[in-house]
Design an enzyme around this catalytic site. Structure first.
Site, PDB file in Angstrom:
ATOM      1  CG  HIS A  80      -2.114  -0.803   1.120  1.00  0.00           C
ATOM      2  ND1 HIS A  80      -3.221  -0.629   1.910  1.00  0.00           N
ATOM      3  CD2 HIS A  80      -2.412  -1.823   0.286  1.00  0.00           C
ATOM      4  CE1 HIS A  80      -4.155  -1.510   1.574  1.00  0.00           C
ATOM      5  NE2 HIS A  80      -3.673  -2.250   0.591  1.00  0.00           N
ATOM      6  CE1 TYR A 103      -5.264   3.369  11.618  1.00  0.00           C
ATOM      7  CE2 TYR A 103      -4.732   3.860   9.337  1.00  0.00           C
ATOM      8  CZ  TYR A 103      -4.510   3.141  10.495  1.00  0.00           C
ATOM      9  OH  TYR A 103      -3.524   2.180  10.528  1.00  0.00           O
ATOM     10  N   PRO A 159      -3.093   0.117  18.938  1.00  0.00           N
ATOM     11  CG  PRO A 159      -4.996  -1.136  18.467  1.00  0.00           C
ATOM     12  CD  PRO A 159      -4.260  -0.503  19.587  1.00  0.00           C
ATOM     13  CE  LYS A 188       4.812   3.053  13.168  1.00  0.00           C
ATOM     14  NZ  LYS A 188       4.925   2.308  11.952  1.00  0.00           N
ATOM     15  CE1 TYR A 195      -0.689   3.737   9.699  1.00  0.00           C
ATOM     16  CE2 TYR A 195       0.380   2.670   7.824  1.00  0.00           C
ATOM     17  CZ  TYR A 195      -0.658   2.738   8.737  1.00  0.00           C
ATOM     18  OH  TYR A 195      -1.657   1.793   8.708  1.00  0.00           O
TER      19      TYR A 195
END
Ligand code: RFL
Ligand code: PHB
Length: 389
Positions: free
Chosen positions: A72, A200, A292, A296, A384
């Site tokens: 991704h 998100y 979560p 990570k 990220y």
């Protein structure tokens, strides 16, 4: 029984460490409390950082990940109806891989079987002894009998509820903790993912996440009060609530189906220092937990293993102990950066019961920075994907 490195815990950290050490000719024994089937039945993390992907390749467990995983190059965040896209590759030159922890664990078990590594499952009453003396060893029960495993080093990869961390004396150990006032209810369903990348969502009714494992397997989460139980949530109730938390035009595309797994996980940030005591070293969730939200937990666990395996190989191969001596301080630098990122994304994207209008404004400013500022997007992307940790 004797080995060079005794590894407590056969989750991803313990298995990867065993794999890297065995490939370097170092003997290990992995002691795992559960059965292999139980370990492989746990549904957990889904996102691998670029550095994790490289590490799994080095360990010779990259083939299926590359064949079946899904690279991704970005993700979406929402502020109620607004979709904000962060293109990681454009912002920092890296991406992530969608490949579940369950699959990573399966690949590690298969690779360990191929090289004949030693794993003892369903062990009980594991206890660590003589950590600062000349004869470090582990005692445990298996099949109703007591056993002793002598070794040079002990590595605690036994997760947050393990025994290894507690073997470090209380006057040496310092714990830092933040418990969040909500949990994540997650379901796995054999339905096509909602979008090509993760979403998100920050919504007035609470956080939601649309994730995935493959084109016919989706993973969805919603923020729930800590008092909720799985029995309170039928599949229909979950889908209704999830749909309401997505922007309307996205929700319209949701394909629902029966859940094949459903669980609630509390959210916590936790760090225990130091990560070394005498002949004992800690890796992964045994030493630190992150919520979560930043994806990570697994990556951080495997980053510890990268450092510690290199240090142990230098010790055995070259008699060089500098890596072992620096392990705790070096690992903790990355840990704290990941803890900060996970905490800040959690704070930005959840609705807290005690948040007021001021806190909400702060969230909006942070989300708008991601929508409008290349610099903000780059910072997010670096954390990220792990390149900036
Ligand atoms: P693990 O995976 O917890 O493995 C530890 C292993 O040690 C065994 N064990 C013992 N063995 C012998 N003796 C004892 N006394 C023992 N005590 C425990 C356990 O049975 C287990 O097999 O730790 P490890 O290897 O450090 O790996 C860390 C990751 O598993 C973890 O960071 C992530 O999965 C965290 N996490 C998530 N991370 C994400 O990035 N995204 C997620 O969606 C996500 N979901 C989760 C999660 C962790 C969860 N836990 C730990 C409750 C969901 C859950 C439910
Ligand atoms: C998951 O797919 O389980 C997942 C993905 C991203 C996260 C957390 C969990 O941040």
């Amino acid at each position: 029984m004797r080995t060079q490195v005794a590894i407590i815990g056969g989750g991803p950290s313990g298995l990867l460490l065993s794999q890297l050490l065995n490939r370097a000719g170092i003997g290990t024994v992995v002691l795992e409390r559960r059965s292999r089937e139980y370990v492989l039945g746990r549904v957990r993390a889904g996102i691998l950082e670029a550095g994790t992907v490289d590490l799994l390749e080095q360990a010779d467990v990259g083939a299926r990940m590359h064949a079946e995983g899904h690279p991704h190059r970005g993700c979406y965040l929402t502020d109620d109806q607004q979709m904000i896209h962060v293109d990681f590759t454009e912002s920092c030159g890296e991406g992530v891989m969608v490949y579940g922890q369950t699959e990573v664990t399966r690949d590690l078990y298969d690779a360990q079987d191929r090289i004949g590594a030693t794993h003892l499952h369903q062990v009980d009453n594991v206890a660590l002894h003589d950590l600062t003396g000349d004869a470090p060893h582990v005692t445990f029960d298996q099949g109703g009998k007591g056993h002793r495993l002598d070794c040079d080093m002990i590595v605690g990869c036994d997760g947050f509820h393990g025994v290894s961390r507690l073997a470090i004396p209380e006057d040496v150990r310092r714990d830092y903790e933040r418990v969040y006032p909500f949990g994540w209810l997650g379901i796995l369903s054999e339905t096509p993912p909602l979008r090509d990348e993760l979403i998100y969502a920050n919504h007035p009714r609470g956080f939601a996440l649309a994730s995935m494992r493959n084109p016919m397997l989706s993973r969805y989460y919603i923020q729930v009060p800590l008092t909720d139980r799985i029995e309170d949530w039928s599949d229909d109730a979950f889908w209704d609530e999830f749909r309401r938390r997505m922007p309307d035009d996205v929700a319209a595309d949701l394909v629902t189906g029966p859940s094949i797994e459903k669980s609630i996980a509390p959210l916590r940030s936790f760090v225990s220092e130091p990560m070394r005591w005498g002949h004992l070293f800690l890796c992964g969730d045994a030493a630190h937990i992150v919520p979560p939200t930043g994806a990570k937990g697994l990556n951080l666990a495997l980053a510890d293993v990268r450092l510690l395996s290199a240090a142990l190989i230098a010790h055995y191969r070259d008699g060089d102990d500098s890596g072992l001596d620096e392990y705790s301080a070096q690992a903790l630098e990355r840990v704290w950066r990941a803890v900060r990122f996970s905490w800040s994304v959690t704070t930005m994207i959840h609705r807290f019961p005690d948040h007021d209008a001021f806190d909400r404004r702060m969230q909006q400013v942070e989300l708008q920075a991601l929508a409008t500022s290349d610099t903000a997007r780059r910072l997010f992307a670096e954390c990220y994907t792990g390149v900036g940790l």
